[in-house]
Design an enzyme around this catalytic site. Structure first.
Site, short mmCIF file in Angstrom:
data_model
loop_
_atom_site.label_atom_id
_atom_site.label_comp_id
_atom_site.label_asym_id
_atom_site.label_seq_id
_atom_site.Cartn_x
_atom_site.Cartn_y
_atom_site.Cartn_z
CE LYS A 156 -4.50 -1.29 1.76
NZ LYS A 156 -5.28 -1.13 2.93
CE LYS A 167 -5.48 -7.97 -1.95
NZ LYS A 167 -5.08 -7.71 -0.31
CE LYS A 227 -13.30 -3.50 0.35
NZ LYS A 227 -12.35 -3.38 1.66
P1 TYM Z 1 -10.60 -5.70 3.86
O1 TYM Z 1 -11.39 -4.41 3.90
O2 TYM Z 1 -9.32 -5.43 2.85
O3 TYM Z 1 -11.21 -6.92 3.35
C1 TYM Z 1 -12.36 -7.49 4.00
C2 TYM Z 1 -12.26 -9.21 3.86
O4 TYM Z 1 -12.18 -9.62 2.85
C3 TYM Z 1 -11.21 -10.45 2.55
N1 TYM Z 1 -10.59 -10.08 0.98
C4 TYM Z 1 -10.70 -11.41 0.04
N2 TYM Z 1 -11.08 -12.56 0.34
C5 TYM Z 1 -10.82 -13.40 -0.81
N3 TYM Z 1 -10.45 -12.79 -2.10
C6 TYM Z 1 -9.86 -11.68 -2.26
N4 TYM Z 1 -9.70 -11.26 -3.23
C7 TYM Z 1 -10.36 -10.77 -0.86
N5 TYM Z 1 -10.15 -9.23 -0.97
C8 TYM Z 1 -10.46 -9.12 0.50
C9 TYM Z 1 -10.10 -9.90 3.42
O5 TYM Z 1 -9.31 -11.04 3.63
C10 TYM Z 1 -11.07 -9.65 4.69
O6 TYM Z 1 -11.47 -10.75 5.38
N6 TYM Z 1 -7.51 -5.60 7.69
C11 TYM Z 1 -8.79 -6.02 7.22
C12 TYM Z 1 -10.04 -5.40 7.91
C13 TYM Z 1 -9.90 -5.56 9.42
C14 TYM Z 1 -10.12 -6.68 10.25
C15 TYM Z 1 -9.82 -6.41 11.64
C16 TYM Z 1 -10.21 -8.09 9.87
C17 TYM Z 1 -9.63 -4.44 10.38
N7 TYM Z 1 -9.58 -4.95 11.63
C18 TYM Z 1 -10.14 -7.42 12.50
C19 TYM Z 1 -10.42 -8.97 10.63
C20 TYM Z 1 -10.28 -8.71 12.32
C21 TYM Z 1 -9.04 -5.62 5.93
O7 TYM Z 1 -8.22 -4.67 5.13
O8 TYM Z 1 -10.08 -6.26 5.14
#
Ligand code: TYM
Length: 332
Positions: free
Chosen positions: A111, A194, A197
Site C-alpha cells: 500500500k 488479488k 477495492k
Molecule cells: P478488507 O476490507 O481489505 O477485506 C475484507 C475481507 O475480505 C477479504 N478479502 C478477500 N478474500 C478473498 N479474495 C479477495 N480478493 C479478497 N480481498 C479481500 C479480506 O481478507 C477480509 O477478510 N485488515 C482488514 C480489515 C480488518 C479486520 C480487523 C479483519 C480490520 N480489523 C480485525 C479481521 C479482524 C482488511 O483490510 O480487510
C-alpha cells in the site's frame, strides 16, 4: 461460547472477493459463535477518504453484512470509531509491537508503494489497530480471506508479548478461520493479482452493486487462456485465470473445484463463462439488490449500528478495565 471478530474496510467497491473470502463465512458462524462484525472506518482513513464517501461506505458495509444474512439481533454490527476501546487499546499495542515486526508487513509495503516516506503513520500502525479490534473483545477466532493471515500472526505476537511482559494471561492467541473455495479471489484482468477495492480497473472485480448486465460484461471480458477446462484439478496449475474462475464457480455453487471440473471438463470458456454468469447473478445478485434496498433507508442502518456500538462497548469495557489495571494506569 467462543467469540468471533471480523471487519471490512469501508473504502467503497465492495466485491465478490470480500463476499466469498469473508462476509459469506460470517453468516454460517453465527450458529456456533458469539459474533462481532465491524465496519473498520478508522482503518479506512489510513489512506485518504472523502468524508461523505466514508460515511456512505460505512453504512454500505453494514448493509452488505445484513444483506448477506448477518442477523443484527444475534450478532453485533457496528462501526469501529464508535467504540473508543479500539483506539485506546491500539495505543497500548503500539507500545508492545516492535518496529521490526511492522517492517515485515507485506500489506504495508504494497500500500505504501515506492513513496514510503509519504505513507501515513496510521498505515504503518494498521496491524496494531487490527490486533486491538480483535483483542478488545478477547475474540478467539477471526474469519478472513488469505491476505489477512500475516496480520493475524502479528496479532498473536502482540498478545503473546503483552502476556509475557506483564506476566498475565490477559489475551488469547487468536485463530484465523480461512475457509471455502475462494479464500483468495484474483483480479478478472490479471490472475496474478488479488481482486481488490483499489484496482483502477472496474473490470477487475465484480461488485455488490453490479447488475446482471455488468456481471455478464465483466465475465465476458475476463482474461483467460485458450485451452478448454481440464478434467482434473491438477490441470489448473499454471493457469491462474482458469483456476480463479473455477474457484469462484465452486464457491458460489457450494462445490469443490473437482466437482466443477467433473461437470465442465473439456468445455471452452465460451461455454463456462455464461454458466458462471448465470450462477453469479443467481447467488450474488440478490445480495446486492438487498444491500441497495437497505441503503435507501440509512436511518434503519444507523439504528442497527447504534445498538451494535452499545453492545460492543459493553463487551469491551471489562476487558479495558483489566488491561488498564495490568498496565498500571490509575483509575481515579
Ligand atoms: P478488507 O476490507 O481489505 O477485506 C475484507 C475481507 O475480505 C477479504 N478479502 C478477500 N478474500 C478473498 N479474495 C479477495 N480478493 C479478497 N480481498 C479481500 C479480506 O481478507 C477480509 O477478510 N485488515 C482488514 C480489515 C480488518 C479486520 C480487523 C479483519 C480490520 N480489523 C480485525 C479481521 C479482524 C482488511 O483490510 O480487510
Amino acid at each position: 461460547m467462543s467469540r468471533i471478530f471480523s471487519g471490512v474496510q469501508p473504502t467503497g467497491n465492495l466485491h465478490l472477493g470480500n463476499y466469498l473470502g469473508a462476509i459469506r463465512n460470517f453468516v454460517g458462524l453465527q450458529d456456533d459463535y458469539e459474533c462481532i462484525y465491524c465496519a473498520v472506518d478508522m482503518h479506512a482513513i489510513t489512506v485518504w477518504q472523502d468524508p461523505a464517501d466514508l460515511r456512505s461506505n460505512t453504512r454500505e458495509v453494514a448493509a452488505a453484512y445484513l444483506a448477506a444474512g448477518v442477523d443484527s439481533k444475534r450478532s453485533i454490527i457496528f462501526a469501529q470509531s464508535t467504540v473508543a476501546a479500539h483506539a485506546e487499546l491500539a495505543w497500548i499495542f503500539n507500545c508492545v509491537a516492535r518496529l521490526g515486526w511492522l517492517n515485515r508487513m507485506t500489506q504495508f509495503k504494497e500500500k505504501a508503494g515506492k513513496n514510503r516516506e509519504n505513507a501515513s503513520l496510521g498505515l504503518y500502525a494498521y496491524p496494531s489497530l487490527m490486533a486491538a479490534d480483535i483483542l478488545a473483545y478477547k475474540a478467539t477466532h477471526v474469519p478472513v480471506g488469505e491476505d489477512q493471515k500475516q496480520h493475524l500472526e502479528l496479532t498473536r505476537d502482540i498478545a503473546q508479548k503483552f502476556n509475557n511482559d506483564y506476566e498475565t494471561e490477559t489475551f488469547p492467541l487468536v485463530e484465523p478461520l480461512i475457509f471455502g473455495e475462494a479464500t483468495r479471489v484474483m483480479s478478472l484482468r490479471d490472475g496474478s493479482k488479488k481482486m481488490s477495492k483499489s484496482d483502477p480497473s472496474d473490470y477487475s472485480r465484480i461488485t455488490f452493486t453490479d447488475d446482471r448486465d455488468s456481471i455478464a460484461k465483466k465475465l465476458r471480458k475476463a482474461r483467460t487462456d485458450a485451452d478448454p477446462l481440464p478434467e482434473k484439478e491438477e490441470g489448473l496449475e499454471g493457469r491462474p485465470e482458469a483456476a480463479n474462475l473455477v474457484g469462484i464457480y465452486a464457491a458460489l455453487a457450494d462445490l469443490n473445484k473437482q466437482a466443477v471440473l467433473d461437470e465442465f471438463a473439456g468445455a471452452a470458456f465460451s461455454t463456462f463463462k455464461p454458466a458462471l454468469t448465470d450462477l453469479a447473478v443467481e447467488k450474488f445478485g440478490p445480495i446486492g439488490e438487498e444491500m441497495k434496498r437497505l441503503m435507501a433507508d440509512p436511518a434503519h442502518v444507523d439504528a442497527i449500528l447504534k445498538e451494535g456500538a452499545e453492545r460492543a462497548a459493553a463487551l469491551a469495557a471489562p476487558v479495558m478495565a483489566e488491561v488498564k489495571e495490568v498496565v498500571g494506569f490509575i483509575r481515579p
